[in-house]
Every structure is written in structure tokens, then in C-alpha cells.
Design an enzyme around this catalytic site. Sequence first.
Site, mmCIF file in Angstrom:
data_model
loop_
_atom_site.group_PDB
_atom_site.id
_atom_site.type_symbol
_atom_site.label_atom_id
_atom_site.label_comp_id
_atom_site.label_asym_id
_atom_site.label_seq_id
_atom_site.Cartn_x
_atom_site.Cartn_y
_atom_site.Cartn_z
ATOM 1 C CG ASP A 65 -2.288 0.789 1.110
ATOM 2 O OD1 ASP A 65 -3.414 0.414 0.858
ATOM 3 O OD2 ASP A 65 -2.142 2.252 0.992
ATOM 4 C CE1 TYR A 122 -12.597 4.767 -8.788
ATOM 5 C CE2 TYR A 122 -14.860 4.602 -9.526
ATOM 6 C CZ TYR A 122 -13.904 4.044 -8.879
ATOM 7 O OH TYR A 122 -14.037 3.025 -7.970
HETATM 8 N N1 LIG Z 1 -15.724 1.156 -2.202
HETATM 9 C C1 LIG Z 1 -16.325 1.236 -3.375
HETATM 10 O O1 LIG Z 1 -17.745 1.439 -3.350
HETATM 11 C C2 LIG Z 1 -15.752 0.659 -4.746
HETATM 12 C C3 LIG Z 1 -16.726 0.280 -5.777
HETATM 13 C C4 LIG Z 1 -16.163 -0.121 -6.808
HETATM 14 C C5 LIG Z 1 -14.798 -0.433 -7.134
HETATM 15 N N2 LIG Z 1 -13.889 0.013 -6.008
HETATM 16 C C6 LIG Z 1 -12.642 -0.179 -6.228
HETATM 17 O O2 LIG Z 1 -11.967 -1.172 -5.311
HETATM 18 C C7 LIG Z 1 -10.773 -1.055 -5.083
HETATM 19 C C8 LIG Z 1 -10.372 -0.671 -3.576
HETATM 20 O O3 LIG Z 1 -10.993 0.562 -2.857
HETATM 21 P P1 LIG Z 1 -11.680 0.345 -1.505
HETATM 22 O O4 LIG Z 1 -13.300 0.330 -1.619
HETATM 23 O O5 LIG Z 1 -11.108 -0.808 -0.737
HETATM 24 O O6 LIG Z 1 -11.195 1.839 -1.123
HETATM 25 P P2 LIG Z 1 -10.180 2.260 0.038
HETATM 26 O O7 LIG Z 1 -9.896 3.652 -0.126
HETATM 27 O O8 LIG Z 1 -10.325 1.978 1.338
HETATM 28 O O9 LIG Z 1 -8.684 1.525 -0.420
HETATM 29 C C9 LIG Z 1 -7.856 1.589 -1.329
HETATM 30 C C10 LIG Z 1 -6.313 1.465 -1.057
HETATM 31 O O10 LIG Z 1 -5.427 1.727 -2.233
HETATM 32 C C11 LIG Z 1 -4.404 2.367 -1.519
HETATM 33 N N3 LIG Z 1 -3.741 3.127 -2.579
HETATM 34 C C12 LIG Z 1 -3.951 4.451 -3.010
HETATM 35 N N4 LIG Z 1 -3.211 4.946 -4.103
HETATM 36 C C13 LIG Z 1 -2.255 3.882 -4.208
HETATM 37 C C14 LIG Z 1 -1.128 3.778 -4.851
HETATM 38 N N5 LIG Z 1 -0.656 4.753 -5.679
HETATM 39 N N6 LIG Z 1 -0.199 2.759 -4.640
HETATM 40 C C15 LIG Z 1 -0.601 1.878 -3.800
HETATM 41 N N7 LIG Z 1 -1.693 1.810 -2.986
HETATM 42 C C16 LIG Z 1 -2.808 2.841 -3.173
HETATM 43 C C17 LIG Z 1 -5.098 3.250 -0.494
HETATM 44 O O11 LIG Z 1 -3.945 3.762 0.433
HETATM 45 C C18 LIG Z 1 -6.040 2.223 0.290
HETATM 46 O O12 LIG Z 1 -5.463 1.546 1.421
HETATM 47 C C19 LIG Z 1 -10.224 0.360 -5.921
HETATM 48 O O13 LIG Z 1 -9.587 0.295 -6.960
HETATM 49 C C20 LIG Z 1 -11.527 1.084 -6.054
HETATM 50 O O14 LIG Z 1 -11.688 1.969 -7.179
HETATM 51 C C21 LIG Z 1 -14.434 0.508 -4.617
#
Ligand SMILES: NC(=O)c1ccc[n+]([C@@H]2O[C@H](COP(=O)([O-])OP(=O)(O)OC[C@H]3O[C@@H](n4cnc5c(N)ncnc54)[C@H](O)[C@@H]3O)[C@@H](O)[C@H]2O)c1
Length: 232
Positions: A37, A140
Site C-alpha cells: 500500500d 474515475y
Molecule cells: N468502495 C467502493 O464502493 C468501490 C466500488 C467499486 C470499485 N472500487 C474499487 O475497489 C478498489 C479498492 O477500494 P476500497 O473500496 O477498498 O477503497 P479504500 O480507499 O479503502 O482502499 C484503497 C487502498 O488503495 C491504496 N492506494 C491508493 N493509491 C495507491 C497507490 N498509488 N499505490 C498503492 N496503494 C494505493 C489506499 O492507500 C487504500 O489503502 C479500488 O480500486 C476502488 O476503485 C471501490
Amino acid sequence: MARFSGKTVIVTGAARGQGAAEAALFRAEGANVVATDIFAGGGILVHDIADEVSWQRVVDNALTRFGRIDVLVNNAGVLSTKPFEATEPIEFDRVMRVNQRGTFLGMRAVMGPMREVGGGAIVITSSGAALTGTPGMFAYVASKWALRGMSKAAARDLAQYKIRVNAILPGIIDTAMAAENPPESLALFKSLIPFGRFGTPDEIAQLVAFLASDEARYITGAEFAIDGGLNA
Ligand SMILES: NC(=O)c1ccc[n+]([C@@H]2O[C@H](COP(=O)([O-])OP(=O)(O)OC[C@H]3O[C@@H](n4cnc5c(N)ncnc54)[C@H](O)[C@@H]3O)[C@@H](O)[C@H]2O)c1
């Protein structure tokens, strides 16, 4: 059940949310997990997925500790809550750099080690927001559509090496990222979900583990919505 015993799994964005749940599930199923991360944390390797040198460190770490790489979960990502007219080039670049370039670099970094062990599985986290032109999050949505294309194109190109590439398209999942949306949008989203609730990180982890496992050995270039019926 130890579906992943002897296998090495890299999970990006594993400090919290879906990535943390995925890393925990793979560990519980016997995998050697390299959790990364951009934020440091207990047992987490600091890693910027958009940086090539940073990827080399992750691959070196995995190979030094475990000798092989079998699975990459390209989960890390960033959200943008700006509509088209408010999206400056700098915001567009920030989101594409992490979500698109970071995912490309990850696939590129593991390709060699996966070929060496006769194959592997890559799971890409796109989004249900990229099933349509979801309003209010232009960069996004653009980046997550790009992941759908990259996933299919890479699946075709890497099939000859027995590297499978699949994408998941989560709906609204209860994480810190979802909480970045305005409360009124969240209330609206919830009212549209046939199951009447957001998904949990553990529910996503179960799908990712299936796609990464040998049970999914004939699945590549596919996309899986996991959204309580939101996009049905
Ligand atoms: N939460 C939702 O509703 C949702 C829906 C569809 C897709 N997503 C996708 O799911 C994935 C996980 O998201 P989440 O919901 O767990 O959100 P989250 O923000 O809790 O987790 C995302 C993680 O990615 C890390 N991160 C960000 N930029 C980074 C980088 N450059 N290098 C390494 N790590 C990095 C962050 O520090 C964080 O820990 C993402 O790709 C997000 O776009 C989320």
C-alpha cells in the site's frame, strides 16, 4: 481449506478496505501474501503502484521471500468525485496515473515471474461505475472503463503463457472510499440496490479468491459485476 498453499499472492492497496479483506482471506487459505500500500502499516510493504521502480521492489521482495509469484490482485485505486466540467487535467492525470498506469505496471511486473512458473492469475478491480457513464466522477469512470479494456486485451495476449486476467466490477462497497461520496449520493445509491444494502469487503474477497484459484482455470478475459443487483 488451503486453496493457495505454496502460492504467492500480491495484493495492492491492502492497508484497508477490500485489499485488507483480500489479503486476510488469501492468508487464511494458505497463501504467502505480499500486501502492499502507499500507506505504511503493520506487515504492509510501502508501494506506489504508479511507479515502476516501486513495482520492482515488490517483485524482488516476493521472489526473495517466497521464490515465486502466482497471483496479482490489482486492487489499489483512487476516486475522483468531480464531474467532467470540474475535472482539470491535473485531476485527470492523478486518477489515470494510479488506476490505469498503476494497473498496467503491475501486470507488466509480474508477467516474467508468472511465465517462469508456468502461469498465473491476475484480478483487476474495475468498478460498476464503468458499466455506464456514471455521472459526477468523470476521471474515475474513464479510468475504470480503461481497466475493462486492459483486462480483456491482456487476457488475450497473455493466454499463451497461461496467465489468466479477469476484472471485477464492484457496486457500492462499505469502505473509506465509498464514504468519500456525498451523503445524498450514497442514500440515492442505496435506494437503487435491489438487495437494499452496500456490499462488504469480505464479499468482494470471496469473488477475487475464486477467480485467482484453480477452480477458475478456464476463466479469462471475463468481467464480474458484484453489486447486490445494482446493475442488473
Ligand atoms: N468502495 C467502493 O464502493 C468501490 C466500488 C467499486 C470499485 N472500487 C474499487 O475497489 C478498489 C479498492 O477500494 P476500497 O473500496 O477498498 O477503497 P479504500 O480507499 O479503502 O482502499 C484503497 C487502498 O488503495 C491504496 N492506494 C491508493 N493509491 C495507491 C497507490 N498509488 N499505490 C498503492 N496503494 C494505493 C489506499 O492507500 C487504500 O489503502 C479500488 O480500486 C476502488 O476503485 C471501490
